[in-house]
Design an enzyme around this catalytic site. Structure first.
Site, PDB file in Angstrom:
ATOM      1  N   SER A   1      80.842  27.911   8.061  1.00  0.00           N
ATOM      2  CA  SER A   1      81.413  27.885   9.402  1.00  0.00           C
ATOM      3  C   SER A   1      80.546  26.967  10.255  1.00  0.00           C
ATOM      4  O   SER A   1      80.400  25.796   9.917  1.00  0.00           O
ATOM      5  CB  SER A   1      81.499  29.303   9.969  1.00  0.00           C
ATOM      6  OG  SER A   1      82.225  29.330  11.182  1.00  0.00           O
TER       7      SER A   1
ATOM      8  N   HIS B   1      85.640  27.017   8.309  1.00  0.00           N
ATOM      9  CA  HIS B   1      86.454  27.522   9.403  1.00  0.00           C
ATOM     10  C   HIS B   1      86.811  26.373  10.341  1.00  0.00           C
ATOM     11  O   HIS B   1      85.942  25.703  10.881  1.00  0.00           O
ATOM     12  CB  HIS B   1      85.699  28.623  10.154  1.00  0.00           C
ATOM     13  CG  HIS B   1      85.597  29.885   9.363  1.00  0.00           C
ATOM     14  ND1 HIS B   1      84.639  30.842   9.594  1.00  0.00           N
ATOM     15  CD2 HIS B   1      86.345  30.353   8.327  1.00  0.00           C
ATOM     16  CE1 HIS B   1      84.804  31.840   8.741  1.00  0.00           C
ATOM     17  NE2 HIS B   1      85.835  31.561   7.964  1.00  0.00           N
TER      18      HIS B   1
ATOM     19  N   ASP C   1      80.932  36.335   8.433  1.00  0.00           N
ATOM     20  CA  ASP C   1      82.006  35.915   7.527  1.00  0.00           C
ATOM     21  C   ASP C   1      81.426  35.559   6.164  1.00  0.00           C
ATOM     22  O   ASP C   1      80.343  34.993   6.061  1.00  0.00           O
ATOM     23  CB  ASP C   1      82.730  34.693   8.106  1.00  0.00           C
ATOM     24  CG  ASP C   1      83.328  34.979   9.462  1.00  0.00           C
ATOM     25  OD1 ASP C   1      84.157  35.897   9.549  1.00  0.00           O
ATOM     26  OD2 ASP C   1      82.947  34.304  10.435  1.00  0.00           O
TER      27      ASP C   1
END
Length: 341
Positions: free
Chosen positions: A12, A39, A132
């Protein structure tokens, strides 16, 4: 005998740099297919595939619906679609529910690969904010796959790799530039027969939700127990997912949340509600002042005073809301956008 020929990587914030270091270290004859999720913003395109294609010896391309796994290639998730591995070792691009507010989501890819390929999978969590990837890496390890984590001390944003390392025992923790060579060694390891752990029912149900399978919506079975909270995305009921190492939630239609991401979204919802309340109070005060001026202009001084009192009450309440806003947002920072346009 099968070998570890499916590599799934997720990142990310700060992930572009980490992914470039990762692919630069790949051996040119890597006997594995590599699937990557970064992401990304839902709108617009992404040049990540081109960036990674130039950064390492393996060809990188945007993932295509229905494409088969191909050793020695890097398939990159596209914006606003989950990248999943489906039966028959084929790629699926899904409009399934967001996980932790993301689509594509790292956890969705990792979980689907663990479901389909079991012990053949190597999962890699790189730089990023929040947690995440932790749940997905737990799924990979639970099915006999190998978890790998970027050294949090080296990551631009250490929260994702640190959370993943805290969620399970990770033997391989090293800088991004060294992971590619490690994957070259791990990918030739044979997976013995019987090395795949049984597929847990919650994992199968969560995969069905991510893939938007027909029987995943409105079914009587749900992977979890109901809790007294609602989903920030759709405001439907939330269910607590049974997981020994993590606190996770899913709603009735499948939006997934870690406890940390849920708390961030709830804070955002509270802030939004406070701003709406502040706006309403400011409008109320302004309207009362206007009505008071009109009343006095018409010779109704007493009525004008009553409107002035209403304006003052609304102003005092607005000041309280401003104070609450400062407290609600104190120390809260948003995850920086890290999409490649």
């Amino acid at each position: 005998m099968a070998h570890r020929d499916v590599v799934v990587g997720g990142a990310s914030a700060g992930g572009v740099e980490a992914l470039r270091g990762l692919v630069a270290g790949f051996p040119p004859d890597l006997p594995a297919a590599v699937l990557v999720v970064l992401h990304l913003p839902s709108s617009g395109g992404s040049a990540l595939a081109q960036v990674l294609d130039r950064a390492g010896p393996l060809p990188a391309r945007p993932a295509r619906e229905g494409a088969p796994l191909e050793h020695g290639t890097v398939s990159v998730a596209v914006p606003d679609r989950h990248l999943l591995l489906s039966e028959g070792d084929r790629l699926t691009l899904s409009m399934g529910p967001r996980e932790n507010g993301h689509r594509p989501a790292v956890d969705a890819l990792f979980r689907s690969a663990a479901h389909v390929a079991g012990a053949r999978v190597i999962g890699v969590v790189l730089s990023g904010a929040l947690d995440d990837g932790a749940a997905g890496l737990v799924a990979v390890a639970a099915r006999g796959g190998v978890p790998v984590v970027q050294d949090p001390e080296e990551a631009l944003y250490p929260s994702m790799p640190r959370s993943a390392a805290a969620a399970l025992k990770v033997e391989h923790v090293l800088p991004a530039a060294g992971i590619g060579a490690l994957l070259g060694r791990l990918s030739v390891e044979e997976v013995p027969d019987g090395g795949v752990a049984p597929l847990p029912l919650p994992m199968r149900q969560e995969n069905a939700m991510a893939a938007m399978d027909d029987d995943a919506i409105g079914g009587v079975e749900h992977p979890g127990s109901p809790v007294a909270m609602t989903c920030p995305d759709c405001h439907g009921p939330l269910f607590s997912i049974p997981d020994e190492s993590l606190h996770r939630y899913r709603c009735l239609v499948g939006h997934g949340w870690s406890a940390e991401s849920l708390a961030i979204q709830q804070n955002s919802a509270v802030e939004g509600a406070l701003w709406m309340a502040l706006r309403s109070l400011e409008e109320k005060a302004q309207l009362a002042r206007t009505m008071g001026d009109r009343a006095r202009a018409s010779g109704h001084a007493l009525t004008g005073e009553r409107f002035d009192e209403r304006a003052a009450d609304a102003h005092r309440a607005a000041l309280l809301i401003r104070d609450l806003l400062e407290r609600a947002t104190l120390g809260v920072t948003d995850e920086p956008a890290d999409g490649v346009a």
